[in-house]
Design an enzyme around this catalytic site. Structure first.
Site, PDB file in Angstrom:
ATOM      1  N   GLY A 181      41.381 -19.474  98.833  1.00 64.03           N
ATOM      2  CA  GLY A 181      42.789 -19.695  99.123  1.00 64.03           C
ATOM      3  C   GLY A 181      43.001 -20.170 100.560  1.00 64.03           C
ATOM      4  N   SER A 182      44.062 -19.684 101.168  1.00 60.68           N
ATOM      5  CA  SER A 182      44.494 -20.215 102.465  1.00 60.68           C
ATOM      6  C   SER A 182      43.561 -19.889 103.622  1.00 60.68           C
ATOM      7  CB  SER A 182      45.901 -19.702 102.783  1.00 60.68           C
ATOM      8  OG  SER A 182      46.825 -20.174 101.831  1.00 60.68           O
TER       9      SER A 182
END
Length: 598
Positions: free
Chosen positions: A319-320
Site C-alpha cells: 500500500g502507501s
C-alpha cells in the site's frame, strides 16, 4: 604208600595247572571270542585321526579366517556404541542474555533381546517410575522395529533415571541427552526457533546456525554382560561442544514490541501481526515479533500458523508505504520539487481501461502534500513521468523482488514483475503499493535508504563487530533527496496527515501509513493489511520501526489507526530504553520545513 599218594596229588595239581594255561583267557566274554581283523583296527584309527584334523582345521578357520565375523556376532550381542552428544552452544542477545540453552537429561531405553526376560513385576515397577502403563512398556519392548534397541522414554530428569537404574532390570539402559530450554518462551520464539528430539535445529536461528551450535558428537564403545549392564569400556571419543551465537536482538526492546503487538491483537481482533525494529546505523535487527506466537518449550503449541515467521515468509501488498520511493526518485532526477503542484481533482484518474482514485478529492496538492495526504493519483502521476526500467532498477536496488540476505530460513522474495511487462496502469499502481508484494523485512530494508543518506544497507540478525567500522551501503538516492522526503513524511504524523495519531513524546517522527486490500482467490476482498513504517528521531535517525496488522476486525482497519498505537509504544520504549537523547519536535519540524523551500 603214603609217598605214592602224595605223588598222585602233585601230578593232579600239575595237570590242572597245565589245563588252565592252555584255556583261552577270553572264554569268559563271548562277544570277543571272534577275532577282529587288523584292517578294521587301522580303519578306526584313521577315522579318529581324520576327525581330529578336521576339528583343528575348523578351529583355525573360525579363529583366524572368519574371526571378524564371529567377533562381529559377539559384539552384536554384547557390545554397543553409545553416542555422546556435544553440548549445544547457547543463543544470546546482544547484551549476553541467554535466549536458548541446554540442560542435561536422560533417556531410558531397552534392549528387547534382554528386556523380554524381565518379569511382569519388574516391568510394572518400571512403568510406575516412568509414569507409563505396564501394557505400554511391554508393547514397546515386544514390538520394537529394532532387535537390539528401543526408546521407552526420552528427555527425563536425572532423578527419574536414577530411580530406573536402582531397579536393576535386565536389558534396561540409560543414556545421557540434553534438553533445549528457552527462557523467554513465546517472546523470542520466531527468532530462536527450536530443536527436534535429536537436538538438531528445526526452525529459526536453531536451524540457520545448526552446524555452528551443534559441534560434533562423541562416541563410547562398551561391553555389556548378559543382563545388559555395562562392564567394560572399549574406547571413547570426546564430543566437541558447539559455539555460542550472539544475535543483534535486544531482549528489552523485543519484550516491549511483544507486549505492544499483543495488546493491539487483542483490541483489533486481527488475524496476525508483526513488528520489526532496526538500527539505522548498523542494520542490526533489535526486535522481531510475530503474532500469533508459540512456546518452543511446549510442542503442543507448535501449529503451522503460529510457527511461521511472518516478518520473513509472508508477503503482502504494502500500500502507501511504497509511495515515498517513487516520489524520492522523481525528486532525485529533478522531475519535481517538494513544492511542485499536482492536480488530483476530481479524485479519479483513468489510465487505459482502468480507473484509480483517492479516498477524497484533494484538488491541487504540492508534492509534499501528496506524501502527507497519501494521494494515489498524485503518486501515480509522478511515477508515470519516470521510465519503467528506471523505476524497476530503483525498486530492485532497494531489495524488492529478491529474498533478503539475512541468513534466516524461509525468507520470501516477494513479487516484482520485470519492467518490460508493465503497462501504464501497472506502473501507476506499483508506485502506491498495489500489484507488488513484499515482506515486512524487505520494507524495513528499503526504508534504510530514507533513514540514512540515500544508501540502502543489508539487515542482520547477528551482532556486528563494533570495531569493523561504519556499514557501507548501495547509493540509491542523493542525501539531500532523502532529507526532503523525511520532511514530507514528518507532515504525515501531523494534524491533517494520515498518521496524526502517531506521537512519541519528546521525539520527531517521520513515517508513512499503508492500507491495502487483500487478494483472495484472484480477487480483492474487504480484508485489509494495515501498516506503518516510521523513522525516529526524524532529524538524526536512529531506528526504523515497522508494524503490520493483518485483517483487523474491530476498530479502524487503516494503517494510521490500527498500527499507530503499536508504533507509539514500541518507538517510545526503544528510545528510552536505549537512552537516545530527545530532540525538540517543534524545532525539528521548522528545520525540515526549510528543506521543502529549497
Amino acid at each position: 604208600m603214603a609217598s605214592a599218594l602224595l605223588r598222585a596229588i602233585e601230578d593232579g595239581i600239575r595237570r590242572d595247572r597245565a589245563a588252565r594255561k592252555a584255556e583261552p583267557t577270553h572264554t569268559s566274554s563271548p562277544l570277543i571270542v571272534i577275532p577282529i581283523p587288523r584292517w578294521r583296527t587301522y580303519f578306526t584309527f584313521f577315522i579318529i585321526v581324520t576327525a581330529f584334523i578336521l576339528l583343528a582345521v575348523r578351529a583355525f578357520w573360525l579363529q583366524v579366517v572368519t574371526s571378524d565375523f564371529l567377533q562381529g556376532q559377539g559384539e552384536a550381542r554384547y557390545a554397543r556404541t553409545l553416542s555422546i552428544a556435544g553440548t549445544r552452544g547457547e543463543i544470546l542477545d546482544r547484551n549476553g542474555v541467554v535466549l536458548a540453552s541446554s540442560q542435561p537429561v536422560r533417556s531410558i531405553w531397552a534392549d528387547p533381546a534382554f528386556a523380554k526376560k524381565a518379569t511382569q513385576e519388574d516391568l510394572t515397577k518400571l512403568a510406575f517410575v516412568l509414569g507409563m502403563t505396564y501394557d505400554d512398556v511391554k508393547y514397546r519392548i515386544e514390538n520394537s522395529t529394532s532387535r537390539n534397541f528401543v526408546y521407552l522414554s526420552r528427555q527425563r530428569d536425572i532423578a527419574t533415571a536414577e530411580a530406573v537404574r536402582e531397579l536393576g532390570i535386565p536389558g534396561i539402559g540409560i543414556s545421557p541427552e540434553v534438553l533445549r530450554e528457552y527462557p523467554d518462551g513465546p517472546v523470542m520464539a520466531h527468532l530462536v526457533g527450536f530443536t527436534g528430539r535429536d537436538d538438531r535445529g528445526q526452525e529459526g536461528i536453531e536451524l540457520a546456525c545448526d552446524e555452528q551450535l551443534s559441534g560434533y558428537q562423541g562416541a563410547r564403545r562398551v561391553i555389556r554382560d548378559r543382563i545388559g549392564r555395562i562392564v567394560d569400556d572399549v574406547w571413547a571419543k570426546e564430543a566437541v561442544p558447539g559455539k555460542d551465537v550472539t544475535l543483534s536482538i535486544d531482549s528489552r526492546v523485543q519484550f516491549i514490541a511483544y507486549e505492544a503487538l499483543g495488546k493491539a491483537m487483542e483490541e483489533t481482533e486481527a488475524k496476525a501481526g508483526a513488528v520489526v525494529v532496526a538500527d539505522v546505523t548498523t542494520g542490526e535487527i533489535l526486535a522481531l515479533v510475530n503474532a500469533p506466537t508459540y512456546d518452543p518449550n511446549d510442542r503442543s503449541t507448535m501449529q503451522f500458523d503460529r510457527v511461521r515467521n511472518r516478518v520473513l515468509t509472508d508477503q503482502f501488498e504494502p500500500g502507501s508505504t511504497m509511495k515515498p520511493f517513487a516520489i524520492a526518485k522523481a525528486l532525485d532526477m529533478g522531475i519535481v520539487k517538494p513544492l511542485t503542484t499536482i492536480q488530483t481533482a476530481p479524485g479519479k484518474l483513468t489510465i487505459g481501461d482502468r480507473t484509480i482514485g483517492d479516498t477524497h478529492d484533494y484538488g491541487l496538492l504540492t508534492v509534499a502534500e501528496v506524501v502527507s495526504k497519501s494521494s494515489n493519483i498524485g503518486t501515480a502521476k509522478i511515477a508515470l513521468e519516470i521510465a519503467p526500467q528506471t523505476l524497476w532498477d530503483m525498486y530492485s536496488a532497494l531489495g524488492f523482488g529478491r529474498a533478503p540476505d539475512i541468513g534466516f530460513p524461509g525468507a520470501t522474495a516477494g513479487r516484482l514483475r520485470p519492467a518490460k511487462s508493465w503497462r501504464p496502469i501497472e506502473q501507476a499502481t506499483i508506485s502506491y503499493g498495489h500489484g507488488v508484494t513484499v515482506s515486512l523485512m524487505q520494507l524495513v530494508r528499503a526504508y534504510t535508504a530514507l533513514a540514512r543518506n540515500g544508501d540502502v544497507i543489508d539487515l542482520t540478525l547477528f551482532k556486528r563487530d563494533p570495531n569493523a567500522g561504519p556499514v557501507q551501503g548501495e547509493q540509491v538516492y542523493k542525501p539531500e533527496t532523502v532529507r526532503s522526503i523525511r520532511a514530507m513524511m514528518m507532515n504525515t504524523v501531523r494534524r491533517g496527515g494520515t498518521a496524526s495519531q502517531v506521537k512519541v513524546a519528546g521525539y520527531s517522527v517521520a513515517g508513512k501509513t499503508g492500507t491495502a486490500n487483500k487478494v483472495k482467490n484472484g480477487r480483492y476482498t474487504n480484508d485489509t493489511v494495515a501498516s506503518f513504517v516510521g523513522i525516529v528521531p526524524a532529524v538524526q535517525p536512529r531506528f526504523i520501526v515497522a508494524v503490520m496488522i493483518d485483517e483487523p476486525k474491530r476498530g479502524s482497519h487503516f494503517g494510521g489507526r490500527a498500527a499507530a498505537p503499536v508504533f507509539n509504544a514500541v518507538a517510545a520504549g526503544t528510545l528510552r530504553t536505549l537512552m537516545v537523547t530527545p530532540d525538540d519536535a517543534t524545532l525539528a519540524s521548522g528545520k525540515f520545513l526549510s528543506e521543502l523551500q529549497r
